[in-house]
Design a protein around this motif. Structure first.
Motif, short mmCIF file in Angstrom:
data_model
loop_
_atom_site.label_atom_id
_atom_site.label_comp_id
_atom_site.label_asym_id
_atom_site.label_seq_id
_atom_site.Cartn_x
_atom_site.Cartn_y
_atom_site.Cartn_z
N SER A 48 -64.66 -42.34 58.09
CA SER A 48 -63.36 -41.69 58.31
C SER A 48 -63.47 -40.65 59.41
O SER A 48 -62.56 -40.49 60.24
N ARG A 49 -64.59 -39.92 59.44
CA ARG A 49 -64.83 -38.98 60.55
C ARG A 49 -64.89 -39.74 61.88
O ARG A 49 -64.30 -39.32 62.88
N PHE A 50 -65.62 -40.85 61.88
CA PHE A 50 -65.74 -41.66 63.10
C PHE A 50 -64.36 -42.19 63.53
O PHE A 50 -64.04 -42.20 64.73
N ASP A 51 -63.57 -42.64 62.57
CA ASP A 51 -62.23 -43.16 62.89
C ASP A 51 -61.38 -42.10 63.59
O ASP A 51 -60.65 -42.40 64.54
N SER A 52 -61.45 -40.86 63.11
CA SER A 52 -60.68 -39.78 63.71
C SER A 52 -61.12 -39.55 65.16
O SER A 52 -60.29 -39.32 66.05
N LEU A 53 -62.42 -39.62 65.40
CA LEU A 53 -62.92 -39.46 66.76
C LEU A 53 -62.46 -40.60 67.67
O LEU A 53 -62.08 -40.38 68.82
N VAL A 54 -62.49 -41.82 67.14
CA VAL A 54 -62.05 -42.99 67.91
C VAL A 54 -60.58 -42.84 68.30
O VAL A 54 -60.20 -43.10 69.45
N ALA B 111 -58.85 -40.05 68.53
CA ALA B 111 -58.68 -38.92 69.45
C ALA B 111 -59.06 -39.30 70.88
O ALA B 111 -58.46 -38.79 71.84
N LEU B 112 -60.02 -40.19 71.04
CA LEU B 112 -60.47 -40.60 72.37
C LEU B 112 -59.78 -41.86 72.87
O LEU B 112 -60.11 -42.38 73.94
N ASP B 113 -58.81 -42.36 72.07
CA ASP B 113 -58.02 -43.54 72.45
C ASP B 113 -58.90 -44.77 72.69
O ASP B 113 -58.75 -45.50 73.67
N LEU B 114 -59.82 -45.00 71.77
CA LEU B 114 -60.71 -46.15 71.85
C LEU B 114 -60.28 -47.19 70.82
O LEU B 114 -59.34 -46.97 70.05
N GLU B 115 -61.00 -48.30 70.79
CA GLU B 115 -60.64 -49.38 69.87
C GLU B 115 -61.79 -49.69 68.93
O GLU B 115 -62.85 -50.18 69.36
N LYS B 116 -61.59 -49.37 67.64
CA LYS B 116 -62.58 -49.75 66.64
C LYS B 116 -62.45 -51.25 66.38
O LYS B 116 -61.34 -51.75 66.14
N ILE B 117 -63.56 -51.95 66.42
CA ILE B 117 -63.52 -53.40 66.20
C ILE B 117 -63.76 -53.74 64.74
O ILE B 117 -62.98 -54.46 64.12
N LYS B 118 -64.82 -53.19 64.15
CA LYS B 118 -65.09 -53.53 62.75
C LYS B 118 -66.24 -52.68 62.22
O LYS B 118 -66.95 -52.00 62.97
N THR B 119 -66.41 -52.75 60.92
CA THR B 119 -67.61 -52.22 60.27
C THR B 119 -68.23 -53.38 59.49
O THR B 119 -67.53 -54.19 58.90
N ILE B 120 -69.55 -53.44 59.54
CA ILE B 120 -70.29 -54.45 58.78
C ILE B 120 -71.34 -53.71 57.98
O ILE B 120 -72.34 -53.25 58.54
N GLY B 121 -71.09 -53.55 56.69
CA GLY B 121 -72.00 -52.74 55.89
C GLY B 121 -71.98 -51.31 56.39
O GLY B 121 -70.94 -50.65 56.40
N ASP B 122 -73.14 -50.84 56.87
CA ASP B 122 -73.22 -49.48 57.40
C ASP B 122 -73.19 -49.46 58.92
O ASP B 122 -73.46 -48.43 59.54
N ALA B 123 -72.86 -50.59 59.55
CA ALA B 123 -72.78 -50.67 61.02
C ALA B 123 -71.34 -50.44 61.46
O ALA B 123 -70.39 -50.89 60.80
N TYR B 124 -71.19 -49.75 62.58
CA TYR B 124 -69.87 -49.35 63.09
C TYR B 124 -69.79 -49.77 64.56
O TYR B 124 -70.65 -49.43 65.36
N MET B 125 -68.71 -50.51 64.91
CA MET B 125 -68.59 -51.06 66.26
C MET B 125 -67.30 -50.58 66.92
O MET B 125 -66.22 -50.68 66.34
N VAL B 126 -67.43 -50.08 68.15
CA VAL B 126 -66.29 -49.57 68.91
C VAL B 126 -66.38 -50.09 70.34
O VAL B 126 -67.49 -50.30 70.86
N VAL B 127 -65.22 -50.26 70.99
CA VAL B 127 -65.20 -50.69 72.38
C VAL B 127 -64.20 -49.84 73.17
O VAL B 127 -63.20 -49.38 72.62
N ALA B 128 -64.49 -49.66 74.45
CA ALA B 128 -63.55 -49.02 75.37
C ALA B 128 -63.34 -49.96 76.55
O ALA B 128 -64.28 -50.62 77.02
N GLY B 129 -62.08 -50.03 77.03
CA GLY B 129 -61.77 -50.89 78.17
C GLY B 129 -60.96 -52.11 77.82
O GLY B 129 -60.68 -52.96 78.66
#
Length: 416
Positions: free
Chosen positions: A261-267, A269-287
């Motif tokens: 949830s902390r990571f989501d707020s940061l994403v 705020a920076l206008d990025l795109e969260k793709i998914k979470t797999i277990g404890d892995a977190y994936m984000v992309v910009a562009g």
């Protein structure tokens, strides 16, 4: 006062096991039956005083029948009562018109029965249609009888006028109540529909970018786009498997939810795109889905802020928390796959290399590829790690991202 309160409580009481549709009109039906009992009783008395013994007897019997219909309502047979009161109304319209003509306006109650039938949740749609047709037929039949046959015993003019005014006003009031009831039902339905639409839109936009979601709604076919230059981040909680073995499922999920949830707020705020979470892995992309020139810088800032957020979470929870982050830049294909539980995802070597940057990294550090380092320029502090072996790619030069030079920082959307 106690008696009055008991009466009021009886009228407002609605059994808890009634379906929603029946519950809405249960209390109203009790009030309606009670009023109709009184009205018919008074009308029977007036007819008796005017020498209309047949009509007085019929109306008095109708009052008793309505009492029985109310009994059916309260004791679980509301459909029976509804059909009986409609039948009595239909017969009464024709009988009263035959005896005293159209002038008193009793035939107008055929319209009331016609429009009230669809409100009943106690009978089937087919029964509603039959009763609507019967009320309409009674209304037309009463008009035909009144226009073609002289009344058997016409009332004095003053009583014709009184009944016409009362019946006309009552019919107008009852029809207005129907209109308002339907209007209220429509308003409630539209409000509920709007709420559900907002929920579904929010859910869809949480699953994929809004622009992609809009395309999917307009054309639910395969969506696949090539993006020439994006930056991808993978983050993983170090030692999560061991932590899972020592914690209860509830504790583990609660912790993951707090961190992500902390990571989501940061994403956001920076206008990025969260793709998914797999277990404890977190994936984000910009562009993507829209290109942006500062995609590498935006992801780098996110990674640094994720490190800070993880440290804060560790202090607050007392847990030994660290994350490992990997970043790489390059081309990808993005699209929506599946028809059920569909997902927006990325494919290509860029994704695989970004994942390797994370898995071959070190705890508490941000490892980036040479491609990403070249895009960051002089705005960030980098520590060369050297070359590491990447499956399918061989030796690749990598760096650890350690900070940002504040003097060169710009807005994440590329504005000065």
């Amino acid at each position: 006062m106690t008696v009055l309160k008991r009466i009021l409580d009886w009228y407002v009481y609605v059994p808890s096991d009634l379906p929603a549709g029946e519950a809405r009109i249960f209390a109203g039906a009790k009030i309606g039956y009670s009023v109709w009992i009184v009205v018919q009783g008074v009308t029977a008395y007036i007819f008796l005083q005017l020498g209309q013994n047949v009509l007085a007897a019929y109306t008095a019997a109708g009052s008793v029948l309505t009492l029985f219909c109310c009994y059916c309502l309260v004791f679980g047979r509301p459909g029976t009562g509804f059909q009986l009161v409609n039948g009595q109304n239909i017969v009464g319209i024709i009988l009263v018109t035959l005896y005293i003509g159209l002038k008193p306006g009793f035939f107008l109650f055929g319209l009331v029965g016609l429009v009230y039938c669809p409100l009943s949740e106690w009978v089937s749609r087919r029964t509603q249609a039959v009763l609507m047709g019967a009320n309409a037929a009674a209304f037309l039949c009463a008009i035909a009888v009144g226009l073609t046959l002289p009344p058997i015993a016409e009332l004095p003019p003053v009583w014709n006028l009184i009944f016409a005014m009362v019946n006309g006003a009552s019919t107008a009031a009852l029809l207005l109540m129907v209109v308002l009831t339907y209007r209220h039902a429509v308003d409630v339905a539209e409000a509920a529909l709007a709420t559900e639409y907002r929920k579904s839109e929010g859910l869809l936009h949480n699953i994929m970018p809004p622009a992609v979601a809009d395309r999917l709604k307009q054309n639910p076919k395969v969506i696949a786009d090539s993006h020439k230059q994006v930056t991808i981040l993978f983050a993983d909680i170090v030692g999560f498997t061991e932590m899972a073995g020592r914690s209860s499922p509830e504790t583990l999920v609660t912790l993951l939810n707090r961190i992500f949830s902390r990571f989501d707020s940061l994403v956001d705020a920076l206008d990025l795109e969260k793709i998914k979470t797999i277990g404890d892995a977190y994936m984000v992309v910009a562009g993507l889905p829209a290109a942006r020139p500062d995609h590498a810088q935006a992801i780098a800032r996110l990674a640094l802020e994720m490190m800070v957020a993880t440290e804060q979470e560790a202090r607050e929870t007392g847990k030994d928390l660290e994350i490992r982050v990997g970043i790489h830049s390059g081309p990808v294909v993005a699209g929506v796959i599946g028809q059920k539980k569909f997902a927006y995802d990325l494919w290509g070597d860029t994704v695989n290399i970004a994942a390797r940057m994370e898995s071959h990294g070190e705890a508490g550090k941000i490892q980036i590829s040479d491609d990403t380092a070249g895009l960051l320029g002089d705005g960030f502090e980098l520590e060369p790690r050297g070359a590491i072996e990447i499956k399918g790619k061989g030796q690749m030069a990598t760096y650890f991202l350690t900070g940002e030079r504040v003097a060169t920082r710009r807005d994440t959307r590329g504005h000065a």
